[in-house]
Structure formats: C-alpha cells, structure tokens
Design a protein around this motif. Structure first.
Motif, PDB file in Angstrom:
ATOM      1  N   UNK A 179       0.829  -1.197   0.000  1.00 50.16           N
ATOM      2  CA  UNK A 179       0.000   0.000   0.000  1.00 50.16           C
ATOM      3  C   UNK A 179       0.870   1.257   0.000  1.00 50.16           C
ATOM      4  N   UNK A 210       2.364   2.373  -5.163  1.00 48.88           N
ATOM      5  CA  UNK A 210       1.577   2.074  -3.974  1.00 48.88           C
ATOM      6  C   UNK A 210       0.132   1.898  -4.414  1.00 48.88           C
ATOM      7  N   UNK A 270      -3.898   0.759  -2.678  1.00 53.20           N
ATOM      8  CA  UNK A 270      -4.704   0.219  -1.584  1.00 53.20           C
ATOM      9  C   UNK A 270      -5.349  -1.073  -2.081  1.00 53.20           C
ATOM     10  N   UNK A 271      -5.328  -2.092  -1.231  1.00 53.01           N
ATOM     11  CA  UNK A 271      -5.807  -3.423  -1.597  1.00 53.01           C
ATOM     12  C   UNK A 271      -7.310  -3.454  -1.862  1.00 53.01           C
ATOM     13  N   UNK A 272      -7.986  -2.349  -1.543  1.00 52.19           N
ATOM     14  CA  UNK A 272      -9.436  -2.283  -1.765  1.00 52.19           C
ATOM     15  C   UNK A 272      -9.746  -1.853  -3.202  1.00 52.19           C
ATOM     16  N   UNK A 273      -8.738  -1.459  -3.957  1.00 53.03           N
ATOM     17  CA  UNK A 273      -8.967  -0.985  -5.320  1.00 53.03           C
ATOM     18  C   UNK A 273      -8.742  -2.126  -6.314  1.00 53.03           C
ATOM     19  N   UNK A 320      -6.545  -1.732  -9.472  1.00 51.26           N
ATOM     20  CA  UNK A 320      -5.103  -1.658  -9.211  1.00 51.26           C
ATOM     21  C   UNK A 320      -4.552  -3.030  -8.837  1.00 51.26           C
ATOM     22  N   UNK A 350      -4.296   3.816   8.777  1.00 46.90           N
ATOM     23  CA  UNK A 350      -4.075   2.403   9.115  1.00 46.90           C
ATOM     24  C   UNK A 350      -3.098   2.232  10.288  1.00 46.90           C
ATOM     25  N   UNK A 401      -9.679   6.012   2.107  1.00 47.85           N
ATOM     26  CA  UNK A 401     -10.344   5.305   1.005  1.00 47.85           C
ATOM     27  C   UNK A 401     -10.023   3.807   1.056  1.00 47.85           C
ATOM     28  N   UNK A 402      -9.187   3.403   2.008  1.00 46.84           N
ATOM     29  CA  UNK A 402      -8.914   1.972   2.209  1.00 46.84           C
ATOM     30  C   UNK A 402      -9.966   1.394   3.129  1.00 46.84           C
ATOM     31  N   UNK A 403      -9.672   0.221   3.727  1.00 49.69           N
ATOM     32  CA  UNK A 403     -10.662  -0.353   4.652  1.00 49.69           C
ATOM     33  C   UNK A 403     -10.128  -0.449   6.081  1.00 49.69           C
ATOM     34  N   UNK A 461      -5.707   9.378  -3.850  1.00 50.38           N
ATOM     35  CA  UNK A 461      -4.409   9.934  -4.248  1.00 50.38           C
ATOM     36  C   UNK A 461      -4.543  11.238  -5.022  1.00 50.38           C
TER      37      UNK A 461
END
Ligand code: GTP
Ligand code: GTP
Ligand code: MG
Ligand code: MG
Lengths: 276, 293
Positions: free
Chosen positions: A83, A167, A169-172, A175, B221, B248-250, B274
C-alpha cells in the motif's frame, strides 16, 4: 494437585498489554496469553518465567529460516508491492545495493508510472547505489516497462531484476488486477517469474495489515514480507499475524532511510521487541 | 457488526428495566475486542469502557430501546463526543497575512500529497496559497511537490538548491508577502518522533515562521503507535490539527480515537484518495460508524 499453581494475574495482564501495544491484535494476543496461563498453572511460573514463556510461544511461530528458492534460467525477478507510503521504493533501492555488494548484476525497474516524481525518486536511488535503471515515461503501462526490462535482462544475462511498483490500496480492484497482469507478463518473459513478490508492510500498521496481506496474496501471491520503519517505536506485531495466517516468511526489516538500512529478519530480536 | 454481537449478549435481559453488572461485563468485553480490532489504543479503550460502564449502570433502559441498543448507543455517543468536538474543516488564519501552515508527521503518511490537496482546497475557497517544499532529504521530494502542485495550478516556491528547511520556510513567507499569497503551506520531511535532531529542526522551522496551523498528517491504518507518535509531535510542537489520510482503504481507523484522546487535537480533514481533489472535512459520526464496524 496437578496444574493448580497460583498465577500472577497482574504480570499476565501486563504481558497481554505489551502484546496488544505491539499490534499483535486481540485474537492472537489472547491465544498466546491463554497458552502461557496454562503453562503457568502447570509449572508455577513467576514474572520473568512468564515473560520467557510468552517469548517462547511467539518464537515458535517462526520456523528456521530457509533461503529463497533457487531460480531456473534467466534473471531472478522480484516484485516489490504494497500500500501507499510503506517504503517500497526505498526498499527496492536497498535490495539493489545488496545485490551489487554480493557481486551480482542487477537492474532496477521503475514500474510506478503513476505517482508524481516516482521515477525521479528511483532514478536518484539508482545513481546512489550504482545500478542501472530501466524506465519509461510517466503514464506508461507498468506491465510494458516490466516486459522491456525482462527482455533486456534475459538478453544481457543479468542476475537480478528488482521491480518497484506503485503504492496501491488493496481495496482498489482495478489496481490489484494491474498487479496480477504484471505478474503474468513477467512469467511469460521469464519462466518462474516473479520468483519473489515481497509485500512491504510499515511497522506502524495496525490490524489492517492482515487484510492487506490477504488481498495482495489473492492478486499476485506474496512470497515474503519486508517490515519497514522498525527503527521507530512501533513493533510491527501485525507481521506475526500475517505470517501465522498466510505462512509467508518475513524476509527483511527496514531500519532507516539509508541504502544500507536493511537487515535480514531476525526472529529473536523481533520477538524481544514484541514482549517489551 | 457490534450491534449484532450485543444482541446476542443481551438476550437474557429482555423484560428487565436495568442493565445488570454481569451481562454488562460480557458486553464490555465484546466491545473491547471490537475496538482493539479497530486499532484503538489499549489505554484509550480502557478509559472509554470505564465511562461506558458508569453510564450504562446509571441509566434506566429506555422504553424505546432494548438493553443491547442502549449499550451500543452509549458507546456510539461516547465515541462521537470524543471525536466531534472542535470544528472539522475549520482552519485558523492570521490576522495579518500570510497565514503559515506546517504539514508534519511520520515518513510516508501523506504530507506532500496533502499539501497539494490543502492548497487546492484553499484555492477553491477563494484564497491564494503558496506551496513551500521544505523536504531537503527525500530524493525527488521537491520535484514531487512541484509536479503535483502544478497539476492543480498551484504556485510552488522555487529555491536554488537551498539545504536548510528553516531558510526555505522563511523564504516562502518572504515570497508570499512580496507576491500577495495569503497562505503558505510548508511541506516538511517525514521524521521519527524519537529523532531528536529532526524534531529540533521542526521546532526551529516553527519559531522562524510562526504558523497558525501545525497539522499532523497521520495514516488511517496506524495501529497502537499512534498515541506515541502523535503525543510526541504534540509535546514537541503544539499541534493544532490532524489530517487522517488513506481513508479510502478499509482500515477501521481507530487511530483517530487514539490520537484525539492522547492529544486533544481536533481532526480537521481526511484524505480519501491519491488525487488532489480527494480531500474533505472530517465527519465524526461517519468515523464512529467505521470504527464500530
Ligand atoms: N525511518 C524509516 N523510514 C523509512 C524506511 N523505509 C522507508 N522509509 C521512508 O518512508 C517514506 C516513504 O518511502 P517510499 O520508499 O517512498 O515508500 P513507497 O512505498 O515507495 O511509497 P509510494 O510509492 O508512494 O507508495 C520515505 O520518507 C522513506 O525514506 C525505514 O525502514 N525506516
Ligand atoms: N489512497 C490514498 N493514497 C494516499 C492518500 N494520501 C497520500 N497517499 C499516497 O500515499 C503515498 C505517500 O504520500 P506522500 O505524500 O509522498 O507522503 P509523505 O508523508 O510526504 O512521505 P515522506 O515525505 O516520505 O514522509 C503516495 O503514494 C500518495 O499518493 C490518500 O488519502 N489515499
Ligand atoms: Mg514508491
Ligand atoms: Mg513528502
């Protein structure tokens, strides 16, 4: 009567608080403490004995270090993923410096074609490490950069290819899909590639680290973890939870912002940090 | 979800008018795990649960709510009270321009990106911000701020290879006065709260330009360390606001509670992506919902 020694509950609570503060997470912390409490009842452990029992329980989670698996023909290819802001670019530069020190030929690949000045950042590091950088213009397809780098590396019989990625985010999902594509492109060009997919995890990360590791594993298959910023006050306990859940080894730890601030993972030092 | 977990525990309380101690203890244990999983600091959890216990035992169960709903409501209210005080999205400005704002924090938390976001935000509300790249350590840090600033039409101070962040910040203020910028946003290098030399350097930047806002940019996080790092930065500099990034992550974002509890400093903005536009005022009630899961 067997197993009925008194247990020092204050000492146990203090140890549990240490594990929680080290970001082990409530589930793992309570599991470890539960086992130690059982042992304490049987063996009558006191303060230092309790601490030692916790240390042993944590240390047991780490098998003896196996070296990285051997590579067939063609360069050893490592993808560095994770990330945003975890330390991938800095880590990939440190790894390149290590390769050079070990007498292996190495090229760096600037596959973060998205973030402002990402290529410039890696180019500066390549200069400092005295290694070659393969790059394209900002906005290029990262898989295309990987492809070109691997083609060149194979032709020139380069030992190691280290790929810095953006980088994400694993939620995207888009990506994460891009990462999967990079991995497949690498495999087509060099059989067995990528030989390493290293997930960079910031030591300050809390329980979200588990979700990161799960998603990155699904997208690209993680072969190892690099725990960065361990020179701070965070203990990086989530890495143990990741290791427990996914069976992925912690390979290296980052301990600073310089080119030689990368150490092989030392389970004893790490566990000492968790127990406090 | 927490509500569902609470329903299970309070099934035995149906028909009772008060919440009894032993069932409440089970409920609090469950809430504790939920908050720890959400990365709320262990000490903050303890303090919060003590207040929840006191309130829960003191209340009559409202006719309109089940005991489980009552406890969840008390928890929700406690968290919202803690997070909601202080005005999200509200920045302090100097009586005589330019207003100087520093962006500080640990390595990689999102300061450079946030500097551009804040600049765009200020520009959108009719102000004239100048971005000042005072990170002289990280490779291409200046280039990063120049590029992202340019991408949204913001002016970035040009400095001729100056190597002193204090001088760069000062030059930013001089340039602002000269050219009519009313806000100066200083992007600083990421640093560890235990690095005395770099923390002192930040103190010297502060003394030199007398900022009206010192914003601690923190990664959503972040786990238990949030209390320590935010606490030390606050002790060293006197923070005026927090920006929580990567929402915007979890990540559940318990660090928000930890930081607020440890420093008393309000969370003003959040980063939700971003892009420079992915920046908004902090919403305490949304954050509470996210933390409780
Ligand atoms: N103290 C410390 N800082 C580190 C370490 N590793 C990286 N950093 C710093 O963390 C910040 C982010 O590092 P990068 O290498 O740019 O991180 P990244 O993962 O490539 O970031 P993105 O590409 O933007 O996702 C920089 O300021 C680095 O100097 C470490 O082990 N210790
Ligand atoms: N998804 C997401 N990424 C973000 C957000 N804010 C920043 N980032 C990303 O996080 C990474 C680090 O951001 P930077 O602005 O370089 O962080 P920094 O604090 O300036 O880093 P140092 O200067 O090295 O300490 C970059 O990849 C950014 O694009 C956010 O709100 N959401
Ligand atoms: Mg990078
Ligand atoms: Mg920066």
């Amino acid at each position: 009567v067997l197993g009925s020694k008194a247990v020092d509950e204050d000492a146990i609570e203090e140890l549990e608080a240490s594990l929680l503060q080290a970001d082990l997470g409530p589930a793992l912390a309570s599991e470890v403490i539960g086992r130690v409490r059982e042992r304490a009842r049987k063996d009558g452990l006191d303060g230092e004995g309790l601490r030692g029992a916790v240390r042993e329980a944590l240390r047991a989670a780490f098998p003896p270090a196996g070296g990285p698996p051997a590579v067939g023909a063609g360069p050893r290819v490592s993808l560095v993923v994770g990330v945003n802001g975890g330390g991938k670019t800095t880590t990939v530069a440190k790894l390149a410096a290590r390769e050079r020190l070990a007498g292996r030929s190495v090229i760096l690949v600037a596959a973060d074609t998205f973030r402002a000045a990402a290529i410039d950042q890696l180019a500066t590091w390549a200069g400092r490490a005295g290694v070659e950088l393969v790059k394209q213009r900002e906005g290029a397809d990262p898989s295309a950069v990987v492809f070109d780098a691997l083609r060149a590396a194979r032709q020139r019989k380069i030992d190691t290819v280290l790929v810095d990625t953006a980088g994400r985010l694993h939620t995207k999902s888009n990506l994460m899909a891009e990462l999967g594509k990079m991995s497949r492109v690498a495999a087509r060009e060099v059989p067995g590639a990528p030989h390493d997919v290293l997930l960079v995890v910031d030591a300050t990360t809390g329980q979200n680290g588990l979700s990161q590791a799960q998603e990155f594993t699904r997208a690209a298959g993680i072969t190892g973890v690099v725990l960065t910023k361990l020179d701070g006050t965070a203990k990086g306990g989530v890495a143990l939870a990741i290791h427990r859940q996914l069976g992925v080894p912690i390979r290296y730890v980052g301990v600073g912002e310089g080119l030689d601030d990368l150490l092989d993972f030392d389970p004893d030092a790490y566990v000492d940090g968790l127990v406090g | 979800s927490l509500s569902e977990r609470m329903q299970g525990i309070f099934r035995s309380l149906s028909g009772q008018v008060r919440i009894n101690e032993s069932v409440l203890s089970d409920a609090l244990r469950e809430i504790r795990v939920a908050l720890l999983e959400a990365d709320v600091h262990v000490g903050v959890v303890r303090a919060l649960l003590e207040r929840v216990r006191a309130k829960a035992l003191g209340e009559e169960v409202l006719r309109s709510l089940s005991p489980a709903q009552m406890v969840v409501k008390i928890v929700r209210d406690e968290l919202t009270d803690l997070l909601g005080e202080g005005e999200p999205g509200r920045l302090k400005f100097a009586s005589r321009p330019p207003s100087v704002m520093l962006l500080v924090g640990l390595q990689g938390s999102g300061k450079t990106t946030t500097a551009a976001k804040l600049g765009l935000w200020l520009k959108g509300s009719g102000r004239y911000p100048l971005l000042v790249p005072a990170d002289v350590y990280r490779p291409a840090a200046i280039e990063q701020l120049v590029r992202v600033g340019k991408s949204v039409g913001l002016k970035v101070l040009e400095h001729a290879g100056d190597l002193d962040p204090v001088a760069i910040a000062r030059n930013g203020v001089l340039e602002a006065r000269r050219s009519g910028y009313d806000t100066v946003l200083v992007d600083t290098a990421g640093r560890l709260h235990i690095d005395d030399a770099l923390m002192d350097e930040l103190g010297r930047v502060r003394s030199a330009v007398e900022p009206v806002e010192i914003l601690f940019v923190a990664d959503a996080m972040t786990g238990q360390d949030a209390v320590r790092s935010a606490g030390e930065f606050h002790r060293a500099l006197g923070l005026t606001g927090i920006v929580l990034t990567k929402l915007d992550g979890d990540a559940r974002g318990g660090a928000a509670l930890s930081i607020r509890h440890a420093t008393g400093v309000p969370i003003k903005f959040v980063g939700v992506g971003e892009r420079p536009s992915e920046f908004e005022p902090f919403h305490p009630d949304r954050m509470v919902g996210r933390i409780l899961g």
